[in-house]
Design an enzyme around this catalytic site. Sequence first.
Site, PDB file in Angstrom:
ATOM      1  N   GLY A 172      35.810  39.467  42.692  1.00 59.10           N
ATOM      2  CA  GLY A 172      34.737  39.834  41.784  1.00 59.10           C
ATOM      3  C   GLY A 172      35.177  40.885  40.767  1.00 59.10           C
ATOM      4  N   GLU A 210      40.356  41.500  45.028  1.00 54.68           N
ATOM      5  CA  GLU A 210      40.920  40.532  44.127  1.00 54.68           C
ATOM      6  C   GLU A 210      39.967  40.720  42.825  1.00 54.68           C
ATOM      7  OE1 GLU A 210      41.640  38.531  41.320  1.00 54.68           O
ATOM      8  OE2 GLU A 210      40.834  36.981  42.719  1.00 54.68           O
TER       9      GLU A 210
END
Length: 441
Positions: A185, A207
């Site tokens: 996100g 990530e």
Amino acid sequence: MSFPMAGTRALLMLENFIDGKFLPCSSYLDSYDPSTGEVYCRVPNSGKEEIEAAVEAARAAFPGWSSRSPQERSHVLQRLADLLEQSLEELAQAESRDQGKTLTLARTMDIPRSVQNFRFFASSILHHTSECTQMDHLGCLHYTVRTPVGIGVPPGVVNIVFGMGPSVGEALVSHPEVPLISFTGSQPTAERITQLSAPHCKKLSLELGGKNPAIIFEDANLEECVPTTVRSSFANQGEICLCTSRIFVQKSIYSEFLKRFLEATRMWKVGIPSDPSADMGALISKAHLEKVRSYIKRARMEGAQILCGEGVDKLNLPPRNQAGYFMLPTVITDIKDESCCMKEEIFGPVTCVVPFDSEEEVIHRANSVKYGLAATVWSGNVGRVHRVAKKLQSGLVWTNCWLIRELNLPFGGMKSSGVGREGAKDSYEFFTEIKTITIKH
């Protein structure tokens, strides 16, 4: 489960999945079909109580699941892959309607890729080995074992709890019984996760976003480069963390590249997700559409040129989809590196095209943002390709291609694009704890 809307249509009602059972919630949130702007689904608005139930179910299921052999767990993952494959069309329809992407993309990439991931890791868990060393002079043998941290599939192993970040997300990441967090996100959300998890020293895999450059040298094969760069810029409405949003083109071919790129972009069809000829569907939400549009307005105020797309070309949609969250692929030029459109992740169908002179210059400019997720390099010079790839501050560098993945190898970003890596070895190490055992004869 569903209930009727005003009129003849029915809303889909989702439920939480906890301890192997679907459970209703006392409060629900509206979910909108991005292609029409209409409510089509209601999602549980869960809270701390549901998180507590899910964590307790996972904790109770952990001993049994973690003690299963790799062969047993591999069989479960393969069975999941089979079920996904059997339901491909149903899942593709659901993914397209929920996210706004084209049905074609969901059918050919999203669901098949999910199947591939399950099959890959089902095989991967059968082939890990541990380390072992001897100290003969002390009569000792040392070896390592890995113990699971997360869990897998029988009742309680997988729990799905819907809700908002402040109520559900914060309760989950701050829970003392949750030992690790894998998150994909935005950077602000990742910062909050880090703050809440820090007192418990949780393992994190984050990530995050990207501001991914494409570097196109004068010896690039434009026949391959142009269509691939259009795809890398606008696939899934630009709502892929790996999408290209800054295109650096060597000055000697800048005009020719821009001409071809604009022609190809204008051929990129925006349409309703069910249209098999559509290249792009709708953006995920009305709020996100307005956010993406705001970047284009700011670029225009800064003196940049909008050559095609938003505010320039007409978007044609059927009457029922006029209120959907659609936007044409947009190309911006004459923009400074300091502009927000060149610095911040837009996460939409917007890309900037700028010229450069030298290799050293473009490497510096490509690295001048806080992100470092992915980059593409286009050149026929093998030495240059290796040289530039090594100097770019990116976790992934594609040369003369885009979005070709090898699940054995690490995936993840540098700088503000994340922490940790995913992949066969990296995921195995993240989702387990290593233990060194010493035996004295």
